[in-house]
Enzyme design. Structure first.
Site, short mmCIF file in Angstrom:
data_model
loop_
_atom_site.label_atom_id
_atom_site.label_comp_id
_atom_site.label_asym_id
_atom_site.label_seq_id
_atom_site.Cartn_x
_atom_site.Cartn_y
_atom_site.Cartn_z
N LYS A 77 3.61 -19.62 26.37
CA LYS A 77 4.51 -18.46 26.32
C LYS A 77 4.96 -18.14 27.73
CE LYS A 77 3.08 -16.33 22.03
NZ LYS A 77 4.28 -16.66 21.26
N ASP A 92 -2.82 -20.46 17.69
CA ASP A 92 -1.48 -19.99 17.32
C ASP A 92 -0.47 -21.14 17.18
OD1 ASP A 92 0.42 -17.90 16.83
OD2 ASP A 92 1.24 -18.27 18.83
N LYS A 141 13.20 -21.76 26.56
CA LYS A 141 12.70 -22.06 25.21
C LYS A 141 13.18 -23.47 24.85
CE LYS A 141 12.28 -20.63 20.44
NZ LYS A 141 10.94 -21.17 20.24
N LYS A 199 -0.17 -19.21 8.00
CA LYS A 199 -1.26 -19.34 8.95
C LYS A 199 -1.63 -17.97 9.51
CE LYS A 199 1.04 -19.88 13.34
NZ LYS A 199 1.11 -18.66 13.89
N HIS A 239 6.19 -23.02 9.37
CA HIS A 239 7.66 -22.91 9.44
C HIS A 239 8.27 -24.03 10.29
CE1 HIS A 239 7.12 -20.77 13.30
NE2 HIS A 239 8.39 -21.05 13.53
N LYS A 276 11.94 -26.80 9.62
CA LYS A 276 13.10 -26.92 10.52
C LYS A 276 13.79 -28.24 10.23
CE LYS A 276 10.91 -24.30 14.23
NZ LYS A 276 11.60 -23.45 15.17
N ARG A 307 0.82 -1.22 0.00
CA ARG A 307 0.00 0.00 0.00
C ARG A 307 0.86 1.27 0.00
NH1 ARG A 307 -4.93 -2.20 3.56
NH2 ARG A 307 -3.30 -3.02 4.86
N HIS A 323 1.64 -26.05 14.20
CA HIS A 323 2.94 -26.65 14.52
C HIS A 323 2.82 -27.93 15.36
CE1 HIS A 323 3.93 -22.77 13.09
NE2 HIS A 323 3.89 -22.13 14.25
#
Ligand code: BG6
Length: 536
Positions: free
Chosen positions: A381, A276, A386, A189, A219, A223, A80, A281
């Site tokens: 989260k 999400d 992680k 997604k 994604h 991996k 845009r 995933h």
């Protein structure tokens, strides 16, 4: 091919020829692409947005440096914001090199291939898409891209349907162009927000594009270690015979993040963790762990087998959800020594938000191989670390001949497929403790994925873009899989989002912990205790 196209392709050839894949002793391009790349134009719709600067252009530039783009290519941004080619190039230059860690030597050749066209996504969209069509034709002549196009939708999902339609109406979706070129569309997604909207989205995409032209990205599938699950299972003879209900007690799939919602509250408030992370995933990790061997490693044969897994998911008993599902939302806490705020205090989040940021599900796959084996899927989260991994917990030995010497039961074997932070495979087993007294100790055998390999490695976006250029859909969602997963999750979401005790179902957990303590009850009596970090 005109003079400019020839020069560019010669420059690329020369640079690629220098790069060789050290382990296989063949040119890097062959390692990456098998040398099958056709010329093409990569068109990014929404190129003035974040995704283009943060992920797509860095991935394309890195591919270019490694020899992973075709000899003749062009990259056209459309968005845009009005911009000239030079302004677009400057913006991308800034995004790539501001950190100072990427060498700039290949930039001039790459920049030549970058272009920009203003696009509209409102009621006036069509003329701007027709203009794009004309521009791509001119580029075909200039850069030798032969009418082959990839359209990457880096736009908000609400614009997917209308953009696919504009592409179609502008004649950009067909495959019978005079040039004989192909056209592919890449969608990220969320593919809808429930079964009904996913079906609707699909219908709109299919108005102009056929299934083999649609690349639905996940994604996680791109991996390396996720792709490796199939190689590990089906290129070795020793695991498959024990990969079933006779030997496996349960499977635990964990995708824990330390990040909070960041600047994505607008999206996340609507999505929550189930849409999400689970609709995509987590379901892919589950299917790769559980599928039957495909007859051949081809996109549709692999996706057929995944579809069978999704079809075999036991529907959730929505009347007693809490026996199979734990939902949570993070409160304030500490991550890596830093105080972090509660989800409800994040910018853009409603102060009474009931959006879950954590979920743990126990699911069953109703088929011969997996009958009765629980799969625990957990993602959240603001957790302690992680970690992304799949743990295959084997059963205990049927009879312990050491029972009179050992005080405690023998710990069963566990195979862990680590996706993050270490890309690894480890197997824990029991061995004798050295010394006169008979004692066992658990030991671990580790394989680090990058061990003894120094060739080119692709990040997830690079791999996805490369496969799209190669026309290989193995790592992309097929629509039947999307719909089957929505069929499984939609009743759960409906129940969670409409039931009277919604607030009670959402358990608070401290940021930096392993989630709500109550998640442990899903695991019992199976006994896996990732909450204490032992699995992580
Ligand atoms: C994305 C989700 O798809 O995956 C994010 O939208 C999440 O919320 C991310 O943070 C996790 O990906 P990775 O590769 O960091 O595990």
């Amino acid at each position: 091919m005109n003079a400019e196209a020839k020069t560019t392709s010669l420059q690329v050839e020369a640079a690629v020829a220098e790069t060789r894949c050290p382990d296989l002793g063949i040119p890097a391009r062959e390692c990456l692409t098998g040398n099958h790349l056709q010329p093409c134009a990569i068109v990014i719709l929404g190129a003035s947005g974040d995704l283009t600067a943060r992920k797509l252009i860095p991935a394309l530039f890195d591919l270019f440096r490694k020899g992973g783009l075709p000899d003749a290519f062009s990259i056209v941004g459309g968005g845009r914001t009005p911009m000239t080619d030079d302004e677009f190039r400057n913006k991308m230059h800034e995004a790539l090199f501001d950190g100072g860690s990427i060498p700039e030597d290949r930039w001039p050749a790459f920049a030549q291939a970058l272009h920009y066209r203003p696009l509209r996504f409102d009621g006036e969209a069509l003329p701007s898409f027709q203009d794009l069509a004309g521009f791509l034709k001119v580029l075909d002549g200039k850069r030798g891209t032969r009418g082959n196009r990839i359209f990457y939708l880096a736009i908000p999902p609400t614009l997917y349907e209308s953009s696919a339609q504009s592409l179609g109406l502008a004649g950009l979706a067909g495959e019978e162009q005079e040039s004989g070129g192909w056209s592919r569309i890449v969608v990220e997604k969320p593919f809808g927000r429930n079964l009904q909207t996913a079906v609707q989205l699909n219908r709109s995409l299919h108005e102009h594009f056929q299934e083999h032209q649609i690349f639905r990205i996940d994604h996680y599938l791109a991996k390396e270690t996720v792709q490796n699950i199939l190689m590990f299972r089906f290129a070795n003879a020793i695991f498959e015979p024990i990969w079933n209900r006779r030997y496996i007690d349960h499977v635990a799939i964990l995708a824990a993040e330390t990040l909070g919602v960041e600047h994505r509250a607008g999206y996340y408030e609507e999505a929550g963790v189930l849409r999400d992370m689970f609709q995509n995933h987590m379901m892919q990790l589950l299917s790769l762990t559980a599928i039957e061997p495909p007859s051949v490693f081809e996109a549709d044969r692999v996706r057929d087998e995944k579809t069978k897994v999704f079809r075999s998911l036991r529907p959730f008993p929505v009347e007693n959800l809490d026996r199979h599902l734990v939902l949570g939302q993070y409160e304030a806490g500490e991550i890596a020594g830093k105080r972090v705020v509660a989800y409800r205090d994040e910018p853009g989040v409603h102060p009474d938000s009931l959006t879950p940021t954590y979920a743990s599900l126990r699911v069953f796959i109703d088929n011969w191989r997996w009958q009765g084996v629980p799969f625990f899927l957990t993602s959240g989260k603001r957790l302690a670390r992680k970690v992304t991994e799949i743990a295959i917990q084997f059963k205990e030995v049927p009879h312990s001949l050491f029972r009179h010497m050992l005080g405690e039961p023998i710990t069963a074997n566990r195979l862990t497929l680590g996706v993050y932070p270490e890309e690894r495979i480890s197997l824990t087993f029991q061995a004798k403790n050295p010394g006169a007294v008979v004692r066992l100790r658990p030991v671990t055998m580790d394989f680090l994925y990058s061990q003894n390999y120094s060739g080119p490695v692709l990040d997830a976006y690079e791999k996805a873009l490369l496969d799209c250029m190669r026309g290989d859909q193995t790592l992309f969602w097929r629509q039947d899989g999307v719909e089957l997963c929505w069929s499984f999750l939609t009743p759960i979401l409906d129940e969670c989002e409409t039931c009277g005790n919604r607030e009670k179902m959402l358990l608070p957990y401290e940021a930096g912990s392993w989630g709500p303590k109550e998640a442990g009850r899903l695991m019992s009596p199976e006994g896996a205790s990732w909450q204490t970090g032992s699995m992580a």
